[in-house]
Motif scaffolding. Structure first.
Motif, PDB file in Angstrom:
ATOM      1  N   GLU A 160      14.682  88.718  15.205  1.00 30.44           N
ATOM      2  CA  GLU A 160      14.717  88.285  14.057  1.00 30.44           C
ATOM      3  C   GLU A 160      13.646  87.512  13.361  1.00 30.44           C
ATOM      4  O   GLU A 160      13.144  86.444  14.088  1.00 30.44           O
TER       5      GLU A 160
ATOM      6  N   GLU B 126      17.115  93.466  19.650  1.00 28.36           N
ATOM      7  CA  GLU B 126      17.017  92.666  18.052  1.00 28.36           C
ATOM      8  C   GLU B 126      16.073  91.236  18.153  1.00 28.36           C
ATOM      9  O   GLU B 126      16.206  90.677  19.008  1.00 28.36           O
TER      10      GLU B 126
ATOM     11  N   GLU C 152      15.658  95.597   8.791  1.00 32.74           N
ATOM     12  CA  GLU C 152      16.721  95.127   7.860  1.00 32.74           C
ATOM     13  C   GLU C 152      16.346  93.647   7.383  1.00 32.74           C
ATOM     14  O   GLU C 152      15.636  92.939   7.921  1.00 32.74           O
ATOM     15  N   HIS C 153      16.546  93.779   6.162  1.00 31.53           N
ATOM     16  CA  HIS C 153      16.395  92.308   5.514  1.00 31.53           C
ATOM     17  C   HIS C 153      17.754  91.701   5.451  1.00 31.53           C
ATOM     18  O   HIS C 153      18.899  92.237   5.291  1.00 31.53           O
ATOM     19  N   VAL C 154      17.640  90.432   6.072  1.00 33.27           N
ATOM     20  CA  VAL C 154      19.099  89.718   6.349  1.00 33.27           C
ATOM     21  C   VAL C 154      19.082  88.465   5.539  1.00 33.27           C
ATOM     22  O   VAL C 154      18.505  87.530   5.939  1.00 33.27           O
TER      23      VAL C 154
ATOM     24  N   SER D  73      15.106  91.611  10.269  1.00 38.22           N
ATOM     25  CA  SER D  73      15.697  91.994  11.575  1.00 38.22           C
ATOM     26  C   SER D  73      15.048  93.330  12.113  1.00 38.22           C
ATOM     27  O   SER D  73      15.022  94.436  11.199  1.00 38.22           O
TER      28      SER D  73
ATOM     29  N   PRO E  22      21.327  84.477   7.339  1.00 40.29           N
ATOM     30  CA  PRO E  22      21.430  85.027   8.601  1.00 40.29           C
ATOM     31  C   PRO E  22      22.425  84.151   9.575  1.00 40.29           C
ATOM     32  O   PRO E  22      23.212  84.428  10.334  1.00 40.29           O
TER      33      PRO E  22
ATOM     34  N   HIS F 237      23.508  92.290   5.418  1.00 42.39           N
ATOM     35  CA  HIS F 237      22.161  93.097   6.063  1.00 42.39           C
ATOM     36  C   HIS F 237      21.776  94.229   4.973  1.00 42.39           C
ATOM     37  O   HIS F 237      22.780  95.041   4.643  1.00 42.39           O
TER      38      HIS F 237
ATOM     39  N   VAL G 245      15.678  86.512   6.978  1.00 43.55           N
ATOM     40  CA  VAL G 245      14.805  86.875   7.894  1.00 43.55           C
ATOM     41  C   VAL G 245      14.806  88.389   7.905  1.00 43.55           C
ATOM     42  O   VAL G 245      15.612  89.243   7.227  1.00 43.55           O
TER      43      VAL G 245
END
Length: 94
Positions: A54, A52, A24-26, A39, A29, A5, A37
């Motif tokens: 995504e 949350e 957030e950039h995940v 988030s 995932p 994350h 994805v």
């Protein structure tokens, strides 16, 4: 390798005293071969995740378009002026 994350932005949730929104950039995932994805999470009191979603990057343009359509819809609905009955920028209280 576990999901990674990377925080993009955190900001205060409107109409709340302590809730925040965290974007957030995940990476990876759902495992080693999954696509990244975005988030979008709500944190209660800034610490406990309460919700949350995504969004795969392949859906971001459609997601943003839907958000803009939602804003336009909201703006098209007539509403009373906030605290208009008081003729003031902020509300009063007893």
């Amino acid at each position: 390798m576990p999901a990674k994350h990377i925080e993009v932005k955190t900001f205060k949730l409107a109409h709340s005293t302590s809730d925040t929104v965290r974007i957030e950039h995940v990476e990876k995932p759902y495992g080693e071969y999954s696509s990244p994805v975005v988030s979008i999470a709500i944190y209660s009191g800034g610490k406990t995740k309460s919700s949350e979603v995504e969004i795969p990057y392949e859906n971001i343009e459609e997601f943003l378009k839907a958000l803009n359509e939602s804003i336009a819809l909201c703006d098209s609905i007539p509403r009373n002026t906030l605290h208009g009955e008081l003729n003031a920028e902020v509300g009063g209280g007893a």
